[in-house]
Structure formats: structure tokens, C-alpha cells
Motif scaffolding. Structure first.
Motif, PDB file in Angstrom:
ATOM      1  N   PRO A 285       0.816  -1.231   0.000  1.00 44.48           N
ATOM      2  CA  PRO A 285       0.000   0.000   0.000  1.00 44.48           C
ATOM      3  C   PRO A 285       0.842   1.269   0.000  1.00 44.48           C
ATOM      4  CG  PRO A 285      -0.041  -1.050   2.166  1.00 44.48           C
ATOM      5  CD  PRO A 285       0.625  -2.011   1.234  1.00 44.48           C
ATOM      6  N   LEU A 286       2.019   1.229   0.624  1.00 39.83           N
ATOM      7  CA  LEU A 286       2.871   2.410   0.665  1.00 39.83           C
ATOM      8  C   LEU A 286       3.354   2.778  -0.733  1.00 39.83           C
ATOM      9  CD1 LEU A 286       4.434   4.565   2.225  1.00 39.83           C
ATOM     10  CD2 LEU A 286       6.248   2.881   2.588  1.00 39.83           C
TER      11      LEU A 286
ATOM     12  N   THR B  38      12.265   1.073  -0.185  1.00 37.66           N
ATOM     13  CA  THR B  38      11.010   1.087  -0.940  1.00 37.66           C
ATOM     14  C   THR B  38      10.640   2.527  -1.242  1.00 37.66           C
ATOM     15  OG1 THR B  38       8.753   0.206  -0.994  1.00 37.66           O
ATOM     16  CG2 THR B  38       9.483   1.201   1.067  1.00 37.66           C
ATOM     17  N   SER B  39       9.486   2.744  -1.851  1.00 40.36           N
ATOM     18  CA  SER B  39       9.026   4.091  -2.159  1.00 40.36           C
ATOM     19  C   SER B  39       8.790   4.868  -0.867  1.00 40.36           C
ATOM     20  CB  SER B  39       7.732   4.036  -2.974  1.00 40.36           C
ATOM     21  OG  SER B  39       7.916   3.245  -4.137  1.00 40.36           O
ATOM     22  N   ARG B  40       9.095   6.179  -0.886  1.00 39.54           N
ATOM     23  CA  ARG B  40       8.949   7.040   0.293  1.00 39.54           C
ATOM     24  C   ARG B  40       8.018   8.199  -0.021  1.00 39.54           C
ATOM     25  NH1 ARG B  40      12.716   6.362   4.297  1.00 39.54           N
ATOM     26  NH2 ARG B  40      11.126   7.504   5.495  1.00 39.54           N
ATOM     27  N   VAL B  41       7.143   8.519   0.935  1.00 41.55           N
ATOM     28  CA  VAL B  41       6.180   9.603   0.738  1.00 41.55           C
ATOM     29  C   VAL B  41       6.887  10.950   0.605  1.00 41.55           C
ATOM     30  CG1 VAL B  41       4.322  10.888   1.863  1.00 41.55           C
ATOM     31  CG2 VAL B  41       4.280   8.398   1.854  1.00 41.55           C
ATOM     32  N   SER B  42       7.948  11.163   1.387  1.00 42.76           N
ATOM     33  CA  SER B  42       8.656  12.438   1.322  1.00 42.76           C
ATOM     34  C   SER B  42       9.209  12.678  -0.084  1.00 42.76           C
ATOM     35  CB  SER B  42       9.783  12.463   2.348  1.00 42.76           C
ATOM     36  OG  SER B  42      10.619  11.332   2.201  1.00 42.76           O
TER      37      SER B  42
ATOM     38  N   LEU C 184       1.767  18.808   3.932  1.00 42.22           N
ATOM     39  CA  LEU C 184       1.377  18.690   2.522  1.00 42.22           C
ATOM     40  C   LEU C 184       0.699  17.358   2.240  1.00 42.22           C
ATOM     41  CD1 LEU C 184       4.415  20.238   0.612  1.00 42.22           C
ATOM     42  CD2 LEU C 184       2.082  21.119   0.700  1.00 42.22           C
ATOM     43  N   THR C 185       1.209  16.300   2.869  1.00 41.30           N
ATOM     44  CA  THR C 185       0.598  14.982   2.679  1.00 41.30           C
ATOM     45  C   THR C 185      -0.843  14.984   3.167  1.00 41.30           C
ATOM     46  OG1 THR C 185       2.770  13.964   3.019  1.00 41.30           O
ATOM     47  CG2 THR C 185       0.844  12.531   3.180  1.00 41.30           C
ATOM     48  N   ILE C 186      -1.053  15.564   4.339  1.00 41.37           N
ATOM     49  CA  ILE C 186      -2.415  15.621   4.891  1.00 41.37           C
ATOM     50  C   ILE C 186      -3.301  16.503   4.020  1.00 41.37           C
ATOM     51  CG2 ILE C 186      -3.778  16.365   6.884  1.00 41.37           C
ATOM     52  CD1 ILE C 186      -1.367  15.631   8.641  1.00 41.37           C
ATOM     53  N   LEU C 187      -2.775  17.682   3.633  1.00 37.59           N
ATOM     54  CA  LEU C 187      -3.571  18.601   2.812  1.00 37.59           C
ATOM     55  C   LEU C 187      -3.902  17.999   1.451  1.00 37.59           C
ATOM     56  CD1 LEU C 187      -1.788  21.995   3.586  1.00 37.59           C
ATOM     57  CD2 LEU C 187      -4.067  21.284   4.314  1.00 37.59           C
ATOM     58  N   SER C 188      -2.942  17.250   0.886  1.00 37.65           N
ATOM     59  CA  SER C 188      -3.191  16.658  -0.434  1.00 37.65           C
ATOM     60  C   SER C 188      -4.346  15.667  -0.404  1.00 37.65           C
ATOM     61  CB  SER C 188      -1.918  15.965  -0.940  1.00 37.65           C
ATOM     62  OG  SER C 188      -1.614  14.827  -0.142  1.00 37.65           O
TER      63      SER C 188
END
Length: 750
Positions: free
Chosen positions: A42-43, A90-94, A164-168
Motif C-alpha cells: 500500500p505504501l 522502498t518508495s517514500r512519501v517524502s 502537505l501529505t495531509i492537505l493533499s
């Protein structure tokens, strides 16, 4: 500024809860890899959705595929190329947010507007360049510099990325500002409740007493599975609108590379106009990936004694990101939370990461149809959790320090750090991640310059406030008190350079209007440039012209070398590296030599009756006492007594001086006091009949009178009145020394 290194309190795990397994088992490696792969699924998908979100709903499937491609390539290649360990990449949100920011800016750029394929190519090229930068960071060991980046900047960046993650994820529900209620309220409530469940999963699992095997499931995976199941249950039993599923994924083998259009002429001309933005963002992307990887390496080293090779490991991360870009994936790096899971489940070698990557490969290429049915709202909940977790707990510590009024220095540093954090966070949220990083470094530099430009003088003392550890006769002490204003001590702090050295010079010249000696305690001086050394040389010249003395002490050897090179050899220059006590003792002797009158000749023998020990004794009693005392002479460096010896005698010094020294736990011998003419030494052990607590050594030729235990007993038995007067003088001397010690402690705490 305070910085130390770059801590991450969110990932600290006590060693007692994570037992180390020195002999990994292949079944444990497979189990750990499978679980980590399921957690990364999921990440990785969410990261792809984030990067492609600015392109619109038509690219949801392409974004999910790009996230999975990146998770597969970065995970497998990093596990194969890096040092063998349980570190998972793995992929990173930042990183995805940085790429998403570039995507959003290119959507509004006239050169690429309306050409989503070219935008994807530009974003992918940015990742390719970031991978190349990261390889160079590893080869040229730039990581050693990056990890010393100001911690407030990194914290502000993480806070901004979290916001930004939350706002997106929240912003799409409030597109119409005229409405009081959000669009799709049921979907928003579901995502928020799912996020709360994931954040509190350990407490919930313990509260409802779930089996231990279920409790060990990571909260993100548990929330992902439960959220997916709840979505289909709710949509099947009620008319609630929880949003669509991901839809068809653009999965192909081999994947189509978005970099292929770069080979055409038309693409080259279009891409040239946005190339500067791509390069700048690629550098930021490489720095973020490097810093996060370094944090993950440190976490792994805290868990187990593994060896990390920065050149190899960072190069492996860079190669992985280059490969991810070639296949059209999003960027990634080592991730602390995943390696913690791997370690808990027994993963110890690169095989864990390989199995995790293979798990993603199977899910991506064999179950893409099933992945297409995953609800988007679940990924919204997962991203909300990631956004919350990105906020560093150090923010709370900063706020706590800002509110503290009992420690002004700590509060001042906390205010500076909090200002940087808030500014970087604000610029990151309202402008871009790249702008946030640039502004953060510029602001950190400005605050550093301001702090370095602060006045050097932290504290000043006159001779009435501060004394050396040398115990002196009452008459000498009264002279020092009377002429205390003739000597001044300036405690310095910070870096001495052209911006603040002139103000120090002006202060010293002002002090020379009343003082004969100025002592500069440079223990707190962290740095010194040549201009500062030239100012010191000018002060020495001015001191000599006016008949004054400038004394430096506690100068660090590297700084002393700079000063010595500028000043040159001077016969009257005292050692720059001497400690403060030595400088104070010399300044006191200097003043006594000028204002001490008949006692100024320290090489002469002091008459016995001028010793404080005999204060108030009539001549007849002095005669009786002289019959008991024995004259003793000691050469320079000779030992009067050693620590632990029997306390069977004391000495009354009439010429020269001695040092009192103790041995520390490390075996180092340290001078704690000095005593000169007119004082007594060794009386404490004699009075209490205990062993010596210190070693006493002659600093120069010493003449003294010795009172033995037998002589002391004779005084007590045959001359009780004389003995009582002597004991009274001793008590007064003890009180005087205790008062001096209390004053020294107060001074040392300032």
C-alpha cells in the motif's frame, strides 16, 4: 544552534523488545520478507498515486503502477547491491511529495501544459538525475556533509511534507469553497476513522485482547486489510458513497519507459525550458533520499551490530533510483519502519529485502486485477497516517524549551530553532519543498551569523569577585580585596572574528582606565580567525604602551597556534593554554608585588609571628610554641606528604609556596589549591587524626615549621590556654576557606 547529529525519535525501539538473533534462519527470512512486502504494497501504491495526482483522475491507474514499479526495483536492487543486512528500501512519501510538487508546477508551465506524457517524462528524468547525484554523494563521500545539515531545517521540511501529505488528501473534499459541507462526507469520515485506527492499533489490539500473532501485525497493514474489508461491507449493505476503486492499472512487462520520448528532437526543445527546475528538484530529491537512508542505517546499527559502508550503500540507493526511473517508477530509499518489522520477524540478511521485492513483483504482475479493486479511500487513510507520523516529536521538545524561563540560553536557542522550523514548514506548504529547503539553509546561515556576531564577553569579574585557589595569609588577602578593581577577568564565548573582536578591544581599553591587569578567559571561544588574532596583538601592544598586563588563558591549542603565529615571540607573554586558576594566581602575585608593601618580597622568609596561625598570641606563648616547632626546608618539586599517608603533622609556611593535588578516578593528578607564605597546610588531617586526603608538593624552595602529632598533644596537655587559642585560629581559618569555596562555586555556576 544546536545540532547535533540528526535524531529521529519516532523510530527508536528499546533493545529489550527486539532480541537479536545472531544466526538467521531461512524460514524467518522468508516470513519477514513476505510481511515487509505486504506492508510496502500500500505504501508504494500510495506514493505513485501522490506523484500522479496533479495530472487528474485519468492517471490514477498509471500512478499506482509507477508506485509499484518503484517499490519493486528500488527494493530488489538495493537489497542486491548494498551491504547484506535487513535494511529495507522502498518508495517514500517524502520523495513522492517532492516529485508531486514538480508534477504540479509542470502542469501549469506553458511549455508542457496539456502534454501529460511529457510531464511524466520530466518527472522521471528528475528521478534519474537524483539517482546520479546520489551515486556521486556516495563515491565522493558527500554524505558526511549532508548529515550535518541543520536539524531545524530537516525538521521543518518533514513537518511541511507531513502537512502537505495531509492537505493533499483533505483538499479534494473541499473543492467548492461556497459549500459548508465537504464533498463525499462519508468518504472523508471513513478515511479519518481508518487513520485513527492505524495510529492507535497497538493500544486497540491490547485493549480488545487480540491474539499475540495478530498484535504483531503492523498497524498500516492491519488498517489496510480492515479498511478494504470494511469498504466492501459498507458499500454492499448501505447506499453510502465511499468513493471508487483504483481502477485498471497500466501494468506491462517489460514496463514502458517514460524516458524514451527524450530521444526525439521536439521533446528536447520543450524539455530544455524546464531543465533548470528539473535539475534543482533532483538535487533536493537526492538530499532527501540520502538523509532518510542515513537515518535508516543508524536505526539498523542501533538494533544489531551490522557494518554499513556509506559509499557502497548510498551508491546502491542511487543505482536503484536510476533503474526505477528507467522503468517509469517513483523514487525510494531505505525506510526505518520496514526494517524494524523485518528485524522483529527474524530478518537479518539481504534475502529479506529480496523476498519483499519478489512479493511486490508477484502482487504487481500476477494480481494487478485484484489490486485494481482496492478502494482509493483506504489509500487516503494510509497517507493521512504517514502525514501525521512525519511530524517530528522534537517539535514538542522545542515548544517546551521555548516556555522555559529558568534557562535563558536554552530558551534563546529553542526560539531560533523553532523560528527556522516554522519558516521552513510554512514555505514548504505554501510554496514548494525546494523553496523550503533553500529558505531554511539561508535562514540558518543568517541566524548563525547573528549568533556569531553577538558580543564575545559572556561575563566579567573584578578582583573582588574571583580569586585563585591559592590560600593566602589574611594580610595578603586584604590587599587583594583592597585593590580588587585593579584586575578584571572577562569570560569570553563564541567565535572571535572581525565582526566582534573590535568591540572586545574597545572594552579592554576602557578597563585599562582603572585596571592594571585584564585576564581573557577564552575557554568558551570556539573559533578564531586571523583578524581576531591581529586584534589581540594590538591589545598586547596597547597594554605594553600603558604599562598594563593582558593575560590570556584556556586558549585551545589550535587557536593558540594562530595567535602565536600573529603575535610572534614575546618574552613577557605567558602561556596561552594556561588554565584560569594559574592566570588568577599570577595576577594576584603581580598585584601583591606592587601593593603588598613589606610583604611584597615573596622570596624572603616571613617572620613566624606574622603567620595567621599565631594571631593574638603573646610573646611568652610564642616562645613556648617555638620550642615545639621544627624547622624544615623542601626543594622545588619535593613532596611534603602523599595522599593516604598518616596525618601526623602540619606545616606553617614562611617562604615559598606549595600545591595541593589529588588523584582522580582516571589516575590523573589534578591541582586543587595552592598555599603561600603565612598559611598553614596539613592541619585538617592532624586535627581529625585521619589519613591525608591529598598530596602536597613544593612549587619552589619552601621553608616552613613543622608541628607534629606529639607536639600537638604536648600543647593540649601542658599548655591548654595556648592550645585553645590555636584551635580558635584554626576554626577561623577553616571558616574563611569554606567561605572562599562557596564563593568559587557561585562563580563557576554563572
Amino acid at each position: 544552534m544546536q545540532r547535533p547529529s540528526i535524531p529521529n525519535t519516532r523510530i527508536a525501539v528499546p533493545e529489550t523488545t527486539l532480541p537479536h538473533r545472531p544466526n538467521p534462519h531461512w524460514l524467518s527470512e522468508i516470513g519477514a520478507g513476505l510481511m515487509v512486502g505486504l506492508v510496502c504494497l500500500p505504501l508504494s501504491t500510495a506514493c505513485g498515486l501522490l506523484v500522479y495526482a496533479p495530472l487528474g483522475a485519468d492517471f490514477i491507474g498509471a500512478g499506482a503502477a509507477a508506485g509499484l514499479y518503484g517499490g519493486v526495483v528500488v527494493g530488489v536492487l538495493a537489497a542486491l547491491l548494498a551491504t547484506s543486512s535487513f535494511i529495507i528500501s522502498t518508495s517514500r512519501v517524502s520523495m513522492a511529495l517532492v516529485q508531486a510538487g514538480l508534477t504540479a508546477s509542470l502542469v501549469g508551465n506553458p511549455a508542457l501544459s496539456g502534454h501529460p506524457a511529457l510531464i511524466i517524462t520530466a518527472v522521471t528524468l528528475c528521478l534519474l538525475l537524483a539517482g546520479i547525484w546520489q551515486i556521486l554523494f556516495g563515491v565522493f563521500r558527500v554524505a558526511g556533509v549532508i548529515k550535518f545539515a541543520p536539524h531545524p531545517v530537516l525538521t521543518g521540511l518533514l513537518n511541511g511534507v507531513g502537512a502537505l501529505t495531509i492537505l493533499s488528501q483533505i483538499k479534494p473534499f473541499f473543492q467548492d469553497a461556497s459549500k459548508m459541507m465537504p464533498d463525499h462526507p462519508a468518504m472523508l469520515v471513513f478515511a479519518v476513522l481508518l487513520a485513527l485506527f492505524i495510529l492507535n492499533y497497538p493500544a486497540i489490539a491490547a485493549r480488545v485482547k487480540l491474539p499475540s500473532t495478530v498484535r504483531r501485525i503492523p498497524g498500516s497493514l492491519a488498517g489496510f486489510l480492515l479498511g478494504t474489508a470494511a469498504y466492501y461491507v459498507i458499500t454492499g449493505l448501505s447506499p453510502l458513497d465511499l468513493g471508487p476503486t483504483i481502477g485498471k492499472l497500466n501494468i506491462a512487462f517489460p514496463p514502458h519507459s517514460p524516458l524514451l520520448p527524450l530521444l526525439t528532437e521536439t521533446t528536447d526543445s520543450r524539455m530544455l525550458s524546464v531543465l533548470p527546475d528539473i535539475v534543482i528538484v533532483s538535487v533536493v530529491l537526492a538530499i532527501i533520499s540520502t538523509v532518510e537512508s542515513l537515518l535508516a542505517y543508524r536505526t539498523a546499527q542501533n538494533l544489531a551490530e551490522i557494518e554499513v559502508h556509506p559509499v557502497r550503500d548510498l551508491s546502491a540507493q542511487g543505482i536503484s533510483n536510476c533503474a526505477a526511473a528507467i522503468v517509469g517508477g517513483v523514487g525510494g530509499s531505505a525506510i526505518p519502519s520496514a526494517l524494524l518489522i523485518a528485524f522483529r520477524l527474524g530478518g537479518r540478511t539481504r534475502f529479506t529485502g529480496i523476498v519483499a521485492g519478489l512479493t511486490l513483483i508477484v502482487a504487481t504482475f500476477f494480481f494487478s486485477g485484484l489490486l485494481a479493486e482496492l478502494p482509493r479511500v483506504v489509500f487516503v487513510g494510509v497517507l493521512l497516517v504517514i502525514g501525521v507520523i512525519l511530524f517530528d516529536r522534537w517539535n514538542l521538545q522545542l515548544i517546551s524549551d521555548v516556555l522555559r524561563k529558568d534557562m535563558p540560553l536554552v530558551r534563546r536557542h529553542a526560539i531560533n530553532d523553532l523560528l527556522i522550523v516554522l519558516v521552513v514548514m510554512g514555505v514548504t506548504v505554501f510554496q514548494s519543498v525546494v523553496a523550503g529547503v533553500i529558505v531554511g539553509f539561508v535562514l540558518s546561515g543568517l541566524i548563525f551569523v547573528i549568533n556569531m556576531s553577538r558580543p564575545l564577553i559572556r561575563r566579567s569579574f573584578t578582583g573582588n569577585d574571583i580569586f585563585s585557589k591559592r590560600i593566602r595569609a589574611v594580610e595578603d588577602q586584604s590587599v587583594l580585596q583592597k585593590f580588587g578593581s585593579r584586575r578584571v577577568v572577562l569570560a569570553l564565548e563564541g567565535a572571535m572574528f572581525f565582526g566582534n573582536a573590535d568591540s572586545l578591544a574597545r572594552r579592554v581599553k576602557q578597563l585599562y582606565n582603572q585596571a592594571d591587569i585584564v585576564v581573557l578567559d577564552m575557554r568558551g571561544v570556539s573559533d578564531l580567525d586571523v583578524s581576531g588574532a591581529h586584534v589581540i596583538r594590538a591589545l598586547f601592544d596597547k597594554s605594553r604602551e600603558r604599562g598594563k598586563r593582558l593575560v590570556l588563558c584556556n586558549v585551545r591549542p589550535p587557536l593558540a597556534a594562530i595567535i602565536g603565529h600573529v603575535i610572534g615571540h614575546r618574552p613577557d607573554l605567558r602561556p596561552l593554554t594556561q588554565d584560569l586558576d594559574t592566570a588568577l594566581e599570577w595576577s594576584e602575585d603581580y598585584l601583591l608585588g606592587h601593593y603588598g608593601g613589606r610583604r611584597s618580597d615573596t622570596s624572603a622568609t616571613l617572620p613566624l609571628e606574622q603567620i595567621d596561625f599565631f594571631d593574638g598570641l603573646p610573646a611568652t606563648e610564642m616562645c613556648e610554641l617555638e620550642k615545639i616547632l621544627v624547622r624544615r626546608d623542601f626543594k622545588r618539586g619535593e613532596t611534603l606528604c602523599r595522599e593516604g599517608d598518616a596525618g601526623d603533622r602540619m606545616w606553617l609556611i614562611v617562604k615559598g609556596s606549595v600545591s595541593v593535588r589529588i588523584t582522580t578516578e582516571t589516575g590523573e593528578e589534578r591541582r586543587i589549591a595552592g598555599l603561600g607564605r603565612g598559611t598553614t597546610v596539613g592541619e585538617m588531617a592532624l586535627v581529625e587524626s585521619g589519613p591525608r586526603s591529598a598530596t602536597i608538593v613544593a612549587d619552589e624552595e619552601v621553608a616552613c615549621f613543622e608541628l607534629s602529632r606529639a607536639g600537638f598533644d604536648t600543647l593540649l596537655n601542658d599548655h591548654p590556654v595556648l592550645a585553645s587559642r590555636i584551635l580558635g585560629n584554626l576554626a577561623r581559618e577553616f571558616a574563611r576557606r569554606l567561605r572562599r569555596t562557596s564563593q568559587d562555586l557561585r562563580i563557576s555556576n554563572l
